[in-house]
Design a protein around this motif. Structure first.
Motif, PDB file in Angstrom:
ATOM      1  N   SER A  58       0.856  -1.186   0.000  1.00  0.00           N
ATOM      2  CA  SER A  58       0.000   0.000   0.000  1.00  0.00           C
ATOM      3  C   SER A  58       0.888   1.230   0.000  1.00  0.00           C
ATOM      4  O   SER A  58       2.058   1.172   0.384  1.00  0.00           O
ATOM      5  CB  SER A  58      -0.929   0.011   1.221  1.00  0.00           C
ATOM      6  N   ARG A  59       0.316   2.339  -0.434  1.00  0.00           N
ATOM      7  CA  ARG A  59       1.037   3.613  -0.432  1.00  0.00           C
ATOM      8  C   ARG A  59       0.067   4.727  -0.088  1.00  0.00           C
ATOM      9  O   ARG A  59      -1.118   4.662  -0.398  1.00  0.00           O
ATOM     10  CB  ARG A  59       1.679   3.881  -1.799  1.00  0.00           C
ATOM     11  N   GLY A  60       0.617   5.739   0.592  1.00  0.00           N
ATOM     12  CA  GLY A  60      -0.176   6.918   0.908  1.00  0.00           C
ATOM     13  C   GLY A  60      -0.851   6.893   2.254  1.00  0.00           C
ATOM     14  O   GLY A  60      -1.635   7.788   2.566  1.00  0.00           O
ATOM     15  N   TYR A  61      -0.536   5.883   3.110  1.00  0.00           N
ATOM     16  CA  TYR A  61      -1.189   5.752   4.405  1.00  0.00           C
ATOM     17  C   TYR A  61      -0.136   5.715   5.525  1.00  0.00           C
ATOM     18  O   TYR A  61       1.005   5.324   5.295  1.00  0.00           O
ATOM     19  CB  TYR A  61      -2.028   4.478   4.459  1.00  0.00           C
ATOM     20  N   PRO A  62      -0.518   6.105   6.744  1.00  0.00           N
ATOM     21  CA  PRO A  62       0.436   6.073   7.858  1.00  0.00           C
ATOM     22  C   PRO A  62       0.983   4.681   8.149  1.00  0.00           C
ATOM     23  O   PRO A  62       2.138   4.531   8.553  1.00  0.00           O
ATOM     24  CB  PRO A  62      -0.389   6.604   9.039  1.00  0.00           C
ATOM     25  N   SER A  63       0.170   3.627   7.959  1.00  0.00           N
ATOM     26  CA  SER A  63       0.634   2.256   8.172  1.00  0.00           C
ATOM     27  C   SER A  63       0.352   1.446   6.914  1.00  0.00           C
ATOM     28  O   SER A  63      -0.581   1.741   6.166  1.00  0.00           O
ATOM     29  CB  SER A  63      -0.074   1.617   9.376  1.00  0.00           C
ATOM     30  N   SER A  64       1.164   0.417   6.688  1.00  0.00           N
ATOM     31  CA  SER A  64       1.055  -0.344   5.441  1.00  0.00           C
ATOM     32  C   SER A  64      -0.163  -1.261   5.416  1.00  0.00           C
ATOM     33  O   SER A  64      -0.714  -1.539   4.351  1.00  0.00           O
ATOM     34  CB  SER A  64       2.322  -1.179   5.236  1.00  0.00           C
ATOM     35  N   GLY A  65      -0.561  -1.760   6.600  1.00  0.00           N
ATOM     36  CA  GLY A  65      -1.673  -2.704   6.640  1.00  0.00           C
ATOM     37  C   GLY A  65      -1.357  -4.055   6.044  1.00  0.00           C
ATOM     38  O   GLY A  65      -2.272  -4.833   5.746  1.00  0.00           O
ATOM     39  N   ALA A  66      -0.071  -4.377   5.857  1.00  0.00           N
ATOM     40  CA  ALA A  66       0.307  -5.662   5.273  1.00  0.00           C
ATOM     41  C   ALA A  66      -0.313  -6.801   6.067  1.00  0.00           C
ATOM     42  O   ALA A  66      -0.170  -6.869   7.286  1.00  0.00           O
ATOM     43  CB  ALA A  66       1.828  -5.805   5.242  1.00  0.00           C
ATOM     44  N   GLY A  67      -1.021  -7.678   5.379  1.00  0.00           N
ATOM     45  CA  GLY A  67      -1.679  -8.802   6.028  1.00  0.00           C
ATOM     46  C   GLY A  67      -3.133  -8.572   6.360  1.00  0.00           C
ATOM     47  O   GLY A  67      -3.851  -9.513   6.679  1.00  0.00           O
ATOM     48  N   ALA A  68      -3.607  -7.328   6.302  1.00  0.00           N
ATOM     49  CA  ALA A  68      -5.029  -7.058   6.554  1.00  0.00           C
ATOM     50  C   ALA A  68      -5.876  -7.747   5.489  1.00  0.00           C
ATOM     51  O   ALA A  68      -5.486  -7.819   4.323  1.00  0.00           O
ATOM     52  CB  ALA A  68      -5.292  -5.558   6.567  1.00  0.00           C
ATOM     53  N   GLU A  69      -7.034  -8.247   5.881  1.00  0.00           N
ATOM     54  CA  GLU A  69      -7.853  -9.071   4.999  1.00  0.00           C
ATOM     55  C   GLU A  69      -9.222  -8.446   4.726  1.00  0.00           C
ATOM     56  O   GLU A  69      -9.774  -7.744   5.576  1.00  0.00           O
ATOM     57  CB  GLU A  69      -8.049 -10.467   5.599  1.00  0.00           C
TER      58      GLU A  69
END
Length: 451
Positions: A200-211
């Motif tokens: 992801s790009r453009g957010y404070p956190s990547s959220g990697a793994g969010a479903e």
């Protein structure tokens, strides 16, 4: 507007920004005029209206199939009169599914799920298009030229190395070539009917793994229906994280919320577009972009991203299918990890869903969690830190499918999630098909309930 008047050049008029008027005539000769907000572009000769209610317009069309539609370009105020003829109503097939998905996406984002029910897609042939005289504004600037941006992006994808490189190039292309600041790329998990964020790009956190489950919101509907879903206006009362949490709570799943990775995203996006990344009929991923500005993503950008995602999907599919000779050499003997002294890293595993907690903080679950647990077990038992994708594919405990197992995507997810959440545990790529487990502290493995 120059050039021949076809629906291709009139597509901005079909966005629903300015409601279109449709005039029909009943069997008794009585005319009826009403406004419609959903005229959908089909091709340069056809458009579709959603059939949701049996109203006067529908009654008239069945009696007299010719109608007149008045549309307006929202940027220039140019008006056009279309003579259309009703052909048929489709209740199945690709066109019906696209319209159904669009309505489902809008309903999901406005809290109206279960209210909108598509009965059919009414298909009309456009018999004539004529401009209506009147004052017009000059054309507005609509962002970067899309064809050059598309060509540069596809060329860049062709030079990418490995799945992680491909993902980074795709995200960079959206940002640099198309000027898209807020974006996510979610990989598909067909077995679980869910998508998980890998970039992801453009957010404070990547959220990697969010479903996100298939069928939830524009992203989930795009995945389920395998068609682009685009929303042009704000959905201020909808947020993925809150809706998913409410679903879990109402479904008696509140105890599992501690294993939910927060989703990134704008609090109240004004424009949203989700494009499925396909390889043939196989869903590989979904690309999602959003903006704080209304009507930010138009038909032309949707077309460009569909073409770009087609190239991405084929490249991803080829990279994720295991091939003979996928490793850089056979590799040497297992190596021991030289750890720095310190307090042990407590890693707890729950076998019921392969969720993994590090120092009591949730890290990951599913296949990625099972992979990490196996690597740590091998490290503790044998002192290993070097591994290969081939041995993971042969590990029966991971239960990977024999073909196109999505393993590389899981490793990228795990690598990026560790970068987000742990200073003492890393996965580092060391070559094609090879990677290293890097630990900064000793590890204590703990089995949770059902572990």
């Amino acid at each position: 507007m120059s050039g021949p008047l076809t629906l291709d050049v009139l597509r901005p008029c079909l966005e629903g920004i300015v409601p279109a008027g449709i005039a029909t005539c009943g069997a008794d000769g009585m005319p009826n005029v009403t406004y419609v907000s959903q005229l959908m572009y089909v091709d340069q000769e056809h458009l579709a209206l959603s059939f949701q209610f049996f109203n006067k317009t529908r009654e008239n069309i069945l009696a007299n199939p010719v109608a007149t539609v008045l549309t307006m370009d929202p940027d220039t105020a140019a008006r056009y009169r279309l003579t259309v003829r009703y052909l048929r109503t489709e209740t199945a097939g690709p066109l019906f599914e696209r319209m159904k998905a669009k309505l489902a996406g809008i309903a999901s984002h406005t809290g109206m799920a279960g209210v909108f029910h598509l009965l059919g897609a009414d298909i009309y042939r456009v018999q004539a298009v004529e401009p209506v005289p009147g004052r017009e504004l000059p054309p507005a600037w609509n962002g970067p030229a899309l064809l050059p941006a598309l060509r540069r992006s596809i060329d860049a994808l062709g030079r990418a190395e490995g799945l992680d490189g491909l993902i980074d190039v795709f995200c960079s292309s959206l940002e640099r070539q198309f000027g898209i600041q807020h974006q996510m790329l979610l990989m598909a998990d067909a077995a679980r009917q869910r998508l998980f964020i890998v970039a992801s790009r453009g957010y404070p956190s990547s959220g990697a793994g969010a479903e996100i489950p298939y069928g939830v919101g524009v992203i989930g509907v795009a995945a389920r229906e395998r068609v682009p879903i685009r929303i042009m206006f704000p959905a201020s009362e909808y947020a993925y994280g809150r809706v998913l949490r409410e679903q879990a709570t109402s479904g008696g799943l509140a105890e599992q919320l501690e294993t939910a990775i927060p989703l990134p995203g704008l609090a109240e996006p004004a424009s949203q577009l989700a494009v499925p990344v396909l390889a043939g009929n196989h869903l590989v991923a979904v690309a999602y972009v959003e903006s704080q500005h209304e009507c930010h993503f138009g038909y032309d950008l949707e077309d460009a991203l569909v073409a770009l995602c087609a190239s991405l999907g084929l490249a991803m599919h080829l990279l994720q299918c295991p091939m003979d000779g996928e490793e850089d050499g056979a590799g040497g003997p297992p190596e021991a990890v030289a750890e720095r002294p310190g307090v042990a890293l407590r890693v707890r595993h729950f076998s019921r869903d392969d969720s993994v907690f590090v120092d009591d903080d949730y890290l990951i679950k599913g296949v990625a969690g099972a992979i990490l647990w196996k690597l740590l077990q091998d490290h503790v038992q044998d002192g290993r830190c070097e591994f290969s994708t081939r041995e993971l594919r042969l590990a029966p405990a991971l239960r990977l499918p024999e073909v196109c197992d999505n393993l590389d995507a899981r490793l990228i997810l795990l690598q990026r999630r560790l970068l987000d959440r742990s200073d003492s545990l890393r996965i580092e790529k060391t070559g094609r098909g090879r990677f290293r487990l890097a630990l900064g502290r000793p590890v204590l493995l703990l089995a949770g309930e059902g572990g």
